[in-house]
Write a protein that holds these residues in place. Structure first.
Motif, PDB file in Angstrom:
ATOM      1  N   THR A  63       0.856  -1.174   0.000  1.00 52.59           N
ATOM      2  CA  THR A  63       0.000   0.000   0.000  1.00 52.59           C
ATOM      3  C   THR A  63       0.896   1.228   0.000  1.00 52.59           C
ATOM      4  O   THR A  63       2.127   1.133  -0.085  1.00 52.59           O
ATOM      5  N   TYR A  64       0.291   2.414   0.062  1.00 52.60           N
ATOM      6  CA  TYR A  64       1.045   3.658   0.191  1.00 52.60           C
ATOM      7  C   TYR A  64       0.264   4.588   1.107  1.00 52.60           C
ATOM      8  O   TYR A  64      -0.852   4.263   1.526  1.00 52.60           O
ATOM      9  N   GLN A  65       0.810   5.760   1.404  1.00 50.39           N
ATOM     10  CA  GLN A  65       0.323   6.558   2.526  1.00 50.39           C
ATOM     11  C   GLN A  65      -1.169   6.880   2.470  1.00 50.39           C
ATOM     12  O   GLN A  65      -1.859   6.815   3.481  1.00 50.39           O
ATOM     13  N   THR A  66      -1.679   7.278   1.322  1.00 52.75           N
ATOM     14  CA  THR A  66      -3.064   7.725   1.234  1.00 52.75           C
ATOM     15  C   THR A  66      -4.011   6.670   0.686  1.00 52.75           C
ATOM     16  O   THR A  66      -5.214   6.894   0.619  1.00 52.75           O
ATOM     17  N   SER A  67      -3.489   5.519   0.281  1.00 52.80           N
ATOM     18  CA  SER A  67      -4.337   4.498  -0.316  1.00 52.80           C
ATOM     19  C   SER A  67      -5.304   3.922   0.715  1.00 52.80           C
ATOM     20  O   SER A  67      -4.943   3.736   1.886  1.00 52.80           O
ATOM     21  N   THR A  68      -6.521   3.638   0.298  1.00 52.98           N
ATOM     22  CA  THR A  68      -7.510   3.014   1.184  1.00 52.98           C
ATOM     23  C   THR A  68      -7.537   1.506   1.030  1.00 52.98           C
ATOM     24  O   THR A  68      -8.316   0.832   1.695  1.00 52.98           O
ATOM     25  N   THR A  69      -6.702   0.976   0.128  1.00 59.72           N
ATOM     26  CA  THR A  69      -6.671  -0.466  -0.117  1.00 59.72           C
ATOM     27  C   THR A  69      -5.228  -0.949  -0.210  1.00 59.72           C
ATOM     28  O   THR A  69      -4.292  -0.158  -0.299  1.00 59.72           O
ATOM     29  N   TYR A  70      -5.085  -2.272  -0.201  1.00 61.78           N
ATOM     30  CA  TYR A  70      -3.801  -2.905  -0.465  1.00 61.78           C
ATOM     31  C   TYR A  70      -3.807  -3.464  -1.879  1.00 61.78           C
ATOM     32  O   TYR A  70      -4.804  -4.015  -2.349  1.00 61.78           O
ATOM     33  N   ASN A  71      -2.678  -3.298  -2.571  1.00 61.62           N
ATOM     34  CA  ASN A  71      -2.502  -3.835  -3.907  1.00 61.62           C
ATOM     35  C   ASN A  71      -1.783  -5.177  -3.809  1.00 61.62           C
ATOM     36  O   ASN A  71      -0.670  -5.254  -3.283  1.00 61.62           O
TER      37      ASN A  71
END
Length: 507
Positions: A63-71
């Motif tokens: 994920t990254y700081q502002t993402s609401t999900t995991y890739n």
């Protein structure tokens, strides 16, 4: 004919719709080729997966700081070429399996079709719909079929989908708010809207991307959260990339969400890579960063787009890779070479660095000619223009009858919130057909080793608005092509012995 084989791929996925029962319900399912016998299966979850798996093996949940999900990304290797596989996902509560087909092996000259879009944004509440804000244009008519729906309607006809940059247009959130299209949003809340637009788009695309490989390239709207700068004229406020939160700059969402076959082709991340499909060698290039040779790319620090992104590799790494990649193409197996890059340089618009990428022309055009590239696809300008085969601003006198120069087509008319661009009239002397009043996508039909047809499909009703067929007598003498070069071409290679006006190679 494909070999049909049932394979239950148990996916331990992490994602869910907002109201999903748990955080591991899969969403935003997407595929990408991973070499001739591999497939990358990616999806998103609201929770981090400790062991994301597709039938066998674990890969990554990021994920990254502002993402609401995991890739989540899992590479499946050792598959049979040109084979259909079926797979099921855990937590989907459905007995209907998804499926994908591995690519045709290089050298298979069976006719096939590819779909191409550029500049495609989210549809509906945060994007292209039946109304627009103040200053925008070209809304959809009531009940009009949009491009995502059109791609769904035609998905049985094409093998995979290419999307050559500008994906979702999440960075339009502030422009939409200023124009009164979105509800009043603070800068801090804008980060949530940005991620919402991304999630909506990938959800909308899932019906296609869970079944068809989705091969993407970088565009300027992937770079940061604010479209390289947005001005609120009523308040006389100019916003820049400085308002973007960590995670919404430097192509971060794009870099996390996709896994293109760069590792398999020697490229870099999702920025440049290549792959073979049947009789065609496909190359994705990066016109946004990493031009090298002393040129400042449009999205790099100091570039005209003010995106402040990249570079992502060493100086000249992209062009060195491109020359070596094209030199190694076996034209007996893959007689066709198709290159996709987001920005055009042959297009009927004002001489503006943000629309016409002259530095891209200086960098890439000599390489394309040297290695006999057949077709160059681009977008960025939100219109459709089919040009003559071109080199150094001159049309090939043979036109589409066995030309020496590459054929250039720009189709950025897929559709997004801000509508279409108006091309300059009269059109440039190299333009052979242009359209700036209809949303659409391109269909590439490879008939055999000598004939390729490109159709511009109107998304609204599926009609063909433009069609042209290229005839090429390919030299199929074996390994290598490129006028005898096997690696970096002899620089410079411009006509009349001189570099272009904007400068030459710095090697």
């Amino acid at each position: 004919m494909a070999i049909f084989k049932t394979l239950a791929l148990a996916l331990s996925l992490a994602t869910a719709a907002l109201a999903a029962p748990n955080g591991t319900t899969p969403m935003q399912i997407r595929l990408a080729y991973a070499g001739p016998t591999g497939m990358m299966v990616s999806w998103n979850t609201y929770e981090k997966l400790t062991n994301p798996t597709v039938y066998y093996g674990a890969e990554v949940s990021v994920t990254y700081q502002t993402s609401t999900t995991y890739n989540n990304h899992v590479k499946i290797s050792g598959l049979r070429p040109n084979t259909q596989y079926f797979y099921n996902l855990e937590d989907t509560n459905t007995t209907k399996p998804y499926s994908f087909s591995t690519p045709r092996v290089a050298g298979d000259h069976t006719p096939y079709v590819t779909a191409v879009v550029v500049d495609l944004g989210t549809m509906g509440r945060d994007g292209l719909t039946t109304f627009v804000g103040k200053g925008a244009a070209n809304p959809l008519a009531p009940r009009e079929t949009n491009t995502i729906q059109s791609l769904q309607n035609f998905q049985d006809e094409y093998e995979f989908l290419m999307h050559d940059g500008d994906i979702a247009y999440a960075d339009y959130w502030l422009k939409e708010e200023i124009q009164g299209f979105l509800a009043n949003t603070t800068i801090a809340e804008g980060a949530e809207v940005y991620e919402r637009i991304l999630n909506d788009f990938y959800d909308q695309m899932t019906e296609v991307t869970s079944l068809k490989p989705y091969m993407v390239g970088p565009g300027n709207h992937e770079a940061n959260c604010d479209n390289g700068g947005t001005k609120d004229k009523a308040k006389n406020i100019s916003y820049t990339v400085d308002i973007c939160m960590p995670g919404q700059t430097n192509f971060t969402g794009y870099r996390n969400h996709f896994r293109m076959p760069s590792a398999e082709s020697g490229g870099v991340e999702n920025f440049w890579y290549s792959y073979d499909y049947g009789m065609t060698h496909y190359v994705q290039i990066d016109t946004e960063t990493d031009l090298g040779h002393g040129f400042i790319a449009p999205d790099e620090p100091g570039g005209p787009e003010k995106e402040d992104s990249g570079p992502f590799a060493l100086m000249n790494q992209q062009t060195d890779w491109l020359a070596a990649d094209l030199a190694a193409v076996n034209r007996a197996k893959t007689p066709w070479i198709v290159v996709a890059g987001h920005r055009p340089w042959y297009i009927s618009v004002a001489n503006d660095s943000s629309d016409v990428c002259w530095v891209c022309k200086d960098v890439f055009e000599p390489i394309f000619l040297n290695y006999s590239v057949d077709l160059v696809l681009s977008g960025h300008v939100h219109a459709y223009q089919r040009n003559a085969p071109m080199f150094n601003n001159q049309p090939d006198p043979k036109e589409l009858n066995n030309p020496t120069f590459p054929w250039y087509i720009t189709n950025g008319a897929a559709g997004h919130y801000d509508g279409l661009d108006t091309l300059d009239r009269p059109f440039q002397n190299y333009s052979r057909y242009a359209q700036d009043s209809a949303y659409g996508w391109s269909r590439l039909s490879f008939h055999n080793s000598t004939h390729l047809t490109q159709d511009f499909i109107a998304s609204s009703n599926g009609t063909v608005l433009d069609s042209a067929t290229l005839y090429k007598e390919h030299k199929v003498s074996g390994e290598g092509y490129g006028n005898g070069h096997h690696g970096k071409p002899n620089w410079p290679m411009w006509p009349h012995g001189g570099p272009p006006a904007s400068g030459g190679w710095k090697v």
